[in-house]
Design an enzyme around this catalytic site. Structure first.
Site, PDB file in Angstrom:
ATOM      1  N   ALA A 268      12.509 -13.991  65.670  1.00 18.04           N
ATOM      2  CA  ALA A 268      13.528 -13.033  65.270  1.00 18.04           C
ATOM      3  C   ALA A 268      14.892 -13.569  65.666  1.00 18.04           C
ATOM      4  O   ALA A 268      14.985 -14.564  66.374  1.00 18.04           O
ATOM      5  CB  ALA A 268      13.282 -11.699  65.965  1.00 18.04           C
ATOM      6  N   HIS A 303      13.922  -8.210  73.389  1.00 17.11           N
ATOM      7  CA  HIS A 303      14.617  -9.500  73.568  1.00 17.11           C
ATOM      8  C   HIS A 303      15.860  -9.579  72.674  1.00 17.11           C
ATOM      9  O   HIS A 303      16.960  -9.869  73.151  1.00 17.11           O
ATOM     10  CB  HIS A 303      13.645 -10.647  73.253  1.00 17.11           C
ATOM     11  CG  HIS A 303      14.248 -12.008  73.361  1.00 17.11           C
ATOM     12  ND1 HIS A 303      14.179 -12.765  74.512  1.00 17.11           N
ATOM     13  CD2 HIS A 303      14.946 -12.758  72.464  1.00 17.11           C
ATOM     14  CE1 HIS A 303      14.808 -13.920  74.311  1.00 17.11           C
ATOM     15  NE2 HIS A 303      15.284 -13.942  73.074  1.00 17.11           N
ATOM     16  N   GLU A 304      15.672  -9.315  71.413  1.00 10.27           N
ATOM     17  CA  GLU A 304      16.807  -9.443  70.493  1.00 10.27           C
ATOM     18  C   GLU A 304      17.880  -8.409  70.821  1.00 10.27           C
ATOM     19  O   GLU A 304      19.074  -8.704  70.776  1.00 10.27           O
ATOM     20  CB  GLU A 304      16.365  -9.312  69.032  1.00 10.27           C
ATOM     21  CG  GLU A 304      15.249 -10.255  68.592  1.00 10.27           C
ATOM     22  CD  GLU A 304      15.497 -11.717  68.908  1.00 10.27           C
ATOM     23  OE1 GLU A 304      16.661 -12.134  68.953  1.00 10.27           O
ATOM     24  OE2 GLU A 304      14.499 -12.450  69.122  1.00 10.27           O
TER      25      GLU A 304
HETATM   26  N1  0A1 Z   1      17.898 -16.851  69.058  1.00  7.33           N
HETATM   27  C1  0A1 Z   1      16.594 -16.505  68.581  1.00  7.33           C
HETATM   28  C2  0A1 Z   1      15.767 -17.672  68.231  1.00  7.33           C
HETATM   29  C3  0A1 Z   1      15.979 -18.310  66.908  1.00  7.33           C
HETATM   30  C4  0A1 Z   1      16.413 -19.605  66.850  1.00  7.33           C
HETATM   31  C5  0A1 Z   1      16.563 -20.248  65.648  1.00  7.33           C
HETATM   32  C6  0A1 Z   1      16.244 -19.567  64.500  1.00  7.33           C
HETATM   33  O1  0A1 Z   1      16.379 -20.213  63.312  1.00  7.33           O
HETATM   34  C7  0A1 Z   1      15.401 -20.633  62.564  1.00  7.33           C
HETATM   35  C8  0A1 Z   1      15.820 -18.274  64.535  1.00  7.33           C
HETATM   36  C9  0A1 Z   1      15.701 -17.634  65.757  1.00  7.33           C
HETATM   37  C10 0A1 Z   1      15.844 -15.816  69.701  1.00  7.33           C
HETATM   38  O2  0A1 Z   1      15.950 -16.234  70.838  1.00  7.33           O
HETATM   39  O3  0A1 Z   1      15.098 -14.896  69.432  1.00  7.33           O
HETATM   40 ZN    ZN Z   2      16.529 -15.284  72.322  1.00  2.92          ZN
END
Ligand code: 0A1
Ligand code: ZN
Length: 879
Positions: A268, A303-304
């Site tokens: 996510a 988390h999100e």
């Molecule tokens: N920041 C999000 C993780 C995430 C990283 C890259 C993505 O692209 C494909 C998608 C999500 C998290 O920590 O949930």
């Molecule tokens: Zn994250």
């Protein structure tokens, strides 16, 4: 090797961009085939930028249709476009407006980065470098700007138009389209940008913050899925309340939306005010989702949401600082789950994940510090080290500072850095300043890769009533880090007396911080406790207070004693794991256990399972024998996975011979006819019951297969149905094939349940498993571009089915590298991730090691790999 990966980015080269972006206005016209993005950027040179400094905007796979500065089209000589950038040679030396227009084809974007289509819905994924696939931009996390987005699309194709922030205008246009204008007042980096358009159903609710802001909450998904979104909504509201209670953090906009999409590379994404989710982390209902699914939805929703403060309000200066937001946010979601559910069970779960995912990474060719200092492809750094070890580092900080000291630091972090794009150094500094302590040495945890090994020795002198504990540490070299320094290691501990109760001491020397915490700092340290009346058994690393491997001379008797008497449930669980592991390692080395050994272990397990006080989920964890891969890693080299599997199965069988009545009772007593609820009581009972079932089946108990079949047939929820099927498959009962077939026919229409079938089919240990997988992939109806399907099938094979993946004839390795070659052309992120399954290839015995090397070299020699996959391959082969 000559690949695309020659370009390395170094932390030491960090410099702010010469220009900043003050404001972003996007006008996005979404069409059935092509979409047009007009971007109006207000840009200012930063102080000190020399006039005439070129402005280099990132771009990837864009088609530039027009470009103007301050309203005047730029002549061709004034700019240059190549595959990665738009360069304006001599921009004005003052604030100016840059207007660009590009054409996108979302339908063709199967990499799922940037603006793409999933099941008809238009959506975005911009972290880490996806925004450059939407428009030309300074696509880096330290460029923050307020965004205003005008979207328009056909009213029937996309009645729903969403973006970050607040909806400030919307309406119909006369050509059958409509528009919406979204404004996000909080300056943000482009990786947090999001936009969704489609024909979606939704559920709505609201949450009133502590200071009285009424927030409208929405969860959007394809029509008909609304009832499967209720748990996500409930989890969201509980997360919002928890962040206020525990960290004093309130939500800051009037709207918070979540959208579930079917094609997503990760779990996510925390886009400001508009989280986009892989639908497997949103949709749950009792007859298609398991308790684990409910748990994961709750955890990831939290988390999100928590990222809103740790990630969005305070973001990263550069991608090297990724664990600033990720490690901290994982720590926060772990704490949320601990508070909402059982702290002990959550800790055990997290430690199991850490050992299964992070320790092998940290001990292999892909090892890197939680804060790396170089990368070739940032997408390859969304790792267990950044996330899970990052969370462990924050947890150690909390342990060292105490709850109040940690909270003071966090308060200062939010106060001092709100609105910043910052660094690990700044994060550490707030804890130093808030607590008046020096944490410079502690910071090394972020910079040094590898899992320390802590060796324990002790002695007791009855005459002087002195107990001496000596701890020493060592970290093996990792790629690029040949020498390691000792780290400050917090050790939560207790001394236990012969009668099983805690022992006190009159004085202690060494870095003993309190009666339950000591710190090993330096290569070795001795702690001396005076006034200790009897020889104690030490309980060390309670709650797994540091991410280390522990080597001690504890006897099986000591471990069994701790399993019975330790006041810390984690340690009790760990002690029994240690007992099993010692038996397994000895047997693999040719010293088969005796009846006495196994009697002692089964007696301890029986005590646990029949206990009147322990909760069922804890009991179920106690019953789990160490997984094959953990055994492999503990052995370390010359690993023969077949042998490990055989010995482990033998242990289960020998235990089941003794535990059958207790397991059968646990199975019987934890049945329930109550209506399904995902709560901790019911899910704990199901966990225990199904763990008992698994052992009865796998351990060869009388009619184990019958138990599985009957439960499968009569189950009223997916947790029980799937557990019965999984047990039958693990034990390969007479009915297993028929049950698998039945499950497939019954659930083939529900992709998320189909994923369970895929993963289970990939877990079959028979030699025909690769052919089974190939047949599934060859089916024209198989959705070959969907990351969930691919990961469930091939990802779980490569990561989980070690005996078949690492077959001595090399067929498993070859199959996976061929799959990687194929998928890499479509989705490099998925390909690169599957390839990481090779990370422990050098620990296999020589025949398997050679087979792995052959497969990896063939992959390399064929060339043509994406940067993602080439980077993983290159490091895997080199390390
Ligand atoms: N920041 C999000 C993780 C995430 C990283 C890259 C993505 O692209 C494909 C998608 C999500 C998290 O920590 O949930
Ligand atoms: Zn994250």
């Amino acid at each position: 090797m000559r690949t695309e990966t020659e370009h390395t980015i170094f932390l030491k080269d960090y410099a702010p961009s010469p220009y900043k972006i003050d404001k972003v206005e996007l006008d996005v016209k979404i069409g059935p085939v092509t979409s047009r993005v007009r971007a109006l950027l207000t840009i200012t040179p930063r102080p000190g930028t020399a006039p005439g400094t070129p402005l280099v905007l990132d771009g990837d796979d864009l088609k530039l249709d027009s470009i103007a500065v301050d309203g005047l089209p730029l002549p061709l000589t004034a700019y240059e476009v190549d595959t990665t950038a738009l360069t304006i040679e001599e921009p004005p030396a003052r604030t100016f407006a840059l207007e660009t227009e590009v054409t996108l084809e979302p339908e063709r974007n199967i990499k799922l980065m940037g603006f793409y289509r999933s099941g008809g819905t238009w959506c975005t994924q911009c972290e880490p470098e996806g925004f450059r696939r939407i428009t030309y931009y300074l696509d880096r996390p330290d460029v923050l700007a307020p965004f205003k987005v005008t979207m328009s699309a056909d009213k029937t194709l996309a009645p729903v138009l969403l973006a970050n922030g607040n909806l400030i205008d919307s309406g119909d246009l006369d050509d059958g389209t409509h528009f919406a204008v979204w404004e996000d007042p909080f300056p943000k980096p482009a990786y947090l940008f999001a936009m969704v358009a489609g024909d979606l159903g939704s559920i709505h609710d609201n949450f009133t913050t502590a200071s009285g802001r009424k927030v409208t909450l929405g969860v959007y998904a394809s029509h008909g899925k609304q009832d499967e979104c209720l748990w996500a909504m409930d989890s969201l509201k509980r997360s919002m309340a928890w962040d206020e209670r525990r960290f004093g953090r309130e939500y800051d906009l009037d709207i918070f939306n979540i959208v579930a999409v079917s094609d997503f590379n990760f779990g996510a994404m925390e886009n400001k005010g508009l989280n986009i989710f892989n639908d497997k982390l949103v949709f749950v209902k009792p007859d298609s989702a398991t308790d684990d699914d409910y748990y994961n939805v709750e955890r990831v929703i939290a988390h999100e949401y928590f990222h809103n403060w740790t990630g969005d309000r305070i973001t990263c200066r550069d991608w090297f600082q990724l664990c600033l937001k990720e490690g901290l946010t994982v720590y926060r979601d772990q704490e949320f789950t601990s508070d909402e559910r059982s702290r002990a069970v959550k800790r055990i779960d997290d430690v199991r994940t850490l050992r299964a995912a992070q320790f092998p990474e940290d001990g292999g060719p892909l090892a890197h510090p939680a804060r790396p200092d170089r990368y070739k492809e940032i997408n390859n750094f969304y790792t267990a080290t950044v996330y899970e070890k990052g969370a462990e580092i924050v947890r150690m900080l909390a342990t060292l500072l105490g709850e109040a000291g940690f909270r003071k630091g966090m308060d200062l972090y939010f106060e001092r850095h709100d609105g910043d794009a910052t660094t690990i150094e700044a994060f550490i500094k707030v804890f130093e300043d808030a607590n008046g302590v020096d944490l410079q040495h502690f910071q090394t945890w972020y910079l040094q890769a590898g899992t320390p090994v802590v060796t324990v020795s002790d002695s007791y002198d009855a005459a002087s009533q002195t107990y001496k504990l000596t701890l020493s540490q060592n970290t093996a070299p990792t790629p690029g880090q040949d020498t390691k320094v000792p780290l400050p290691i917090p050790v939560k501990f207790g001394l236990i007396g012969p009668n099983g109760s805690p022992m006190s001491w009159s004085s202690a020397s060494g870095d003993v911080r309190s009666d339950d915490l000591l710190v090993l700092d330096g290569a070795s340290a001795t702690f001396e406790f005076k006034g200790v009346a009897n020889k104690p058994v030490p309980s060390l690393f309670r709650e797994f207070s540091a991410p280390v491997n522990i080597v001690s001379k504890a006897t099986q008797a000591d471990r069994l004693f701790l399993a019975r008497h330790d006041s810390d449930p984690f340690s009790r669980w760990q002690s029994l794991q240690d007992v099993s592991m010692a038996l397994l390692l000895d047997a693999i080395a040719g010293r088969e256990w005796t009846d006495t050994d196994i009697d002692a272990l089964s007696a301890a397990l029986e005590d646990a399972v029949t206990s009147k006080t322990l909760d069922p989920s804890f009991k179920s964890l106690t019953l789990t024998v160490p997984p094959e891969q953990l055994i492999a890693r503990t052995i370390g080299s010359n690993v023969d996975p077949e042998k490990i599997r055989t010995v482990r199965l033998k242990l289960i069988r020998d235990l089941v011979v003794r535990l059958e009545p207790a397991l059968a009772a646990a199975y019987r007593d934890n049945q329930s006819s109550a209506a399904f609820s995902p709560d901790t009581v019911q899910s704990g009972q199901r966990a225990l019951k199904n763990q008992a079932l698994t052992y009865l089946v796998v351990g060869g108990a009388t009619d184990g297969g019958g138990f599985a079949r009957r439960q499968y047939d009569s189950a009223t929820n997916m947790t029980d149905r799937f557990a019965a099927l999984a047990a039958a498959v693990a034990g390969w009962t007479a009915d297993a094939e028929a049950m698998l077939g039945h499950f497939r026919t019954m659930f083939t229409a529900d992709p998320l349940v189909f994923d369970k079938w895929l993963a289970l089919s990939a877990s079959i240990r028979g030699d025909d498993v690769i052919d089974r997988i190939k047949a599934i992939l060859a089916d024209p109806a198989f959705p070959a571009n969907n990351p969930n399907r691919l990961r469930s099938l091939v990802g779980s094979f490569a990561m989980g089915n070690t005996t078949q993946f690492a077959r001595a004839d090399g067929a498993g390795f070859r199959f996976v590298t061929e799959f990687v070659t194929d998928v890499d052309k479509r989705n490099p992120q998925v390909a690169a991730r599957v390839l990481t399954a090779f990370r422990s290839w050098r620990s296999f015995e020589p025949v398997r090691m050679a087979a792995a090397e052959t497969a990896l070299t063939a992959l390399r020699d064929a060339g043509g790999l994406s940067r993602n996959t080439a980077d993983i391959l290159e490091r895997t082969l080199a390390g």
